[in-house]
Design a protein around this motif. Structure first.
Motif, PDB file in Angstrom:
ATOM      1  N   ASP A   1      -3.318   5.610   0.767  1.00 40.77           N
ATOM      2  CA  ASP A   1      -4.314   4.696   1.331  1.00 40.77           C
ATOM      3  C   ASP A   1      -4.703   5.080   2.755  1.00 40.77           C
ATOM      4  O   ASP A   1      -5.698   4.570   3.287  1.00 40.77           O
ATOM      5  CB  ASP A   1      -3.786   3.260   1.316  1.00 40.77           C
TER       6      ASP A   1
ATOM      7  N   LEU B   1      -5.145  -0.334   8.508  1.00 48.56           N
ATOM      8  CA  LEU B   1      -5.034  -0.829   7.136  1.00 48.56           C
ATOM      9  C   LEU B   1      -4.664  -2.310   7.103  1.00 48.56           C
ATOM     10  O   LEU B   1      -5.157  -3.071   6.257  1.00 48.56           O
ATOM     11  CB  LEU B   1      -3.990  -0.023   6.366  1.00 48.56           C
TER      12      LEU B   1
ATOM     13  N   PRO C   1     -11.861   0.310   1.492  1.00 43.54           N
ATOM     14  CA  PRO C   1     -10.777   1.260   1.780  1.00 43.54           C
ATOM     15  C   PRO C   1     -11.109   2.303   2.842  1.00 43.54           C
ATOM     16  O   PRO C   1     -10.193   2.872   3.442  1.00 43.54           O
ATOM     17  CB  PRO C   1     -10.520   1.922   0.425  1.00 43.54           C
TER      18      PRO C   1
ATOM     19  N   LEU D   1       0.842  -1.191   0.000  1.00 42.39           N
ATOM     20  CA  LEU D   1       0.000   0.000   0.000  1.00 42.39           C
ATOM     21  C   LEU D   1       0.881   1.247   0.000  1.00 42.39           C
ATOM     22  O   LEU D   1       2.108   1.162   0.121  1.00 42.39           O
ATOM     23  CB  LEU D   1      -0.912   0.004   1.233  1.00 42.39           C
TER      24      LEU D   1
END
Length: 331
Positions: free
Chosen positions: A104, A143, A153, A100
């Motif tokens: 993000d 995350l 997300p 990521l």
């Protein structure tokens, strides 16, 4: 409702200039109040003081093990860091490991408190990004959990599986149904609790080694990570870092915005929570140090204890002009 009590005083010369009022609670491993000041039922936002609670699902879900997270990752998941290189380099590497990027994150950019990092950005004509946010370690944990869950997300949304897992953990360890939530500075939900509920949660962490269930074992890992890596939890010259070092493995200490402080005391199987009502950090630092001295966790003569419990005040020319100390009758 019991009124807040004086906890910290500010003196200039021989005159009392300011008084900070607050509430505090100490709970034992049964969740009962050992001692309280002010109103133990005061309802507060714990802010960043509860990051170790928010990190519990990261471990209990199996996500931490799946992605090979170590004690440094866990300390960062509990951190309100300064944005120094020791923090941001590790967070960037964590994101890389997940496949990521900084985009993000949902925490927003923040100017780093660390002077070297801040000046490096200026010299490079760069602006701060989300990795500099003091909560970027917590968000890296979010995350990681979201990716493990295969969830969407927008992990800071209240109906997202990550936040639902955090709420379930929060209510379990505080022993209370949260009456609601607000949006923290990093855009994540922050769940309301009573001060006793927050102290009860810290006592639950403190006594976690007495139990063998998965959530308790996760609590032990998080507490040990904080005490093992205090420099990652806050940073140099910060109260959390310096007081944990001074405690020598006897306490995991964490602040939150608006003058909240908590302490996990594994040897004593106790938890501490306090809130200064005017939101002033100098007062919450003084008060938590005073409570920990009273419990024998901090040495009153240790330089770090003196720095935060009884700091001297100086003019801009370096002339000593006053001091801060615990309010008379507080401890």
């Amino acid at each position: 409702m019991t009124q807040p009590i004086p906890m910290a005083e500010v003196w200039r010369s021989t005159f009392l200039e300011s008084v900070h009022l607050g509430h505090a609670v100490i709970c034992d491993d049964s969740g009962q109040i050992v001692r309280s000041w002010g109103d133990p039922n005061a309802v507060i936002f714990p802010r960043s003081s509860c990051k170790m609670v928010q990190a519990l699902p990261l471990l209990t879900s199996g996500a931490a093990a799946k992605y090979g997270l170590d004690a440094q990752h866990l300390a960062l998941a509990c951190a309100s860091h300064k944005g120094a290189a020791i923090h941001t380099d590790r967070v960037r590497a964590w994101l890389d490991h997940l496949g990521l990027g900084v985009d993000d994150f949902r925490c927003g950019p923040q100017v780093p408190e660390d002077r070297d990092a801040r000046e490096a950005l200026i010299r490079a004509y760069e602006t701060p990004c989300q990795v500099h946010n003091n909560c970027s370690g917590k968000h890296a944990g979010f995350l990681t959990l979201s990716q493990h869950m295969g969830a969407g997300p927008d992990y800071v949304a209240m109906d997202h599986p990550v936040q639902q897992a955090c709420l379930a953990a929060f209510e379990e360890v505080t022993g209370e149904a949260s009456p609601g939530h607000g949006i923290d500075g990093c855009s994540a939900p922050n769940f309301v609790t009573s001060l006793t509920g927050l102290a009860r949660a810290m006592a639950w962490f403190a006594s976690a080694s007495d139990r063998s269930d998965r959530q308790s074992m996760a609590a032990v890992e998080l507490t040990n990570a904080m005490m093992r890596h205090p420099e990652l939890v806050a940073g140099e010259r910060r109260a959390c870092t310096e007081l944990m070092r001074a405690a020598g493995g006897k306490a995991a200490i964490k602040t939150g915005a608006e003058a909240v402080f908590v302490a996990i005391l594994p040897e004593k199987r106790m938890g501490v929570a306090l809130k200064i009502m005017d939101g002033t950090t100098r007062a919450s630092e003084c008060a938590i140090a005073a409570i920990l001295v009273s419990l024998g966790v901090l040495d009153p003569d240790h330089p770090a204890t003196r720095k935060f419990m009884t700091p001297l005040l100086h003019s801009r020319r370096g002339i000593e002009c006053g001091h801060i100390n615990p309010a008379e009758g507080f401890i």
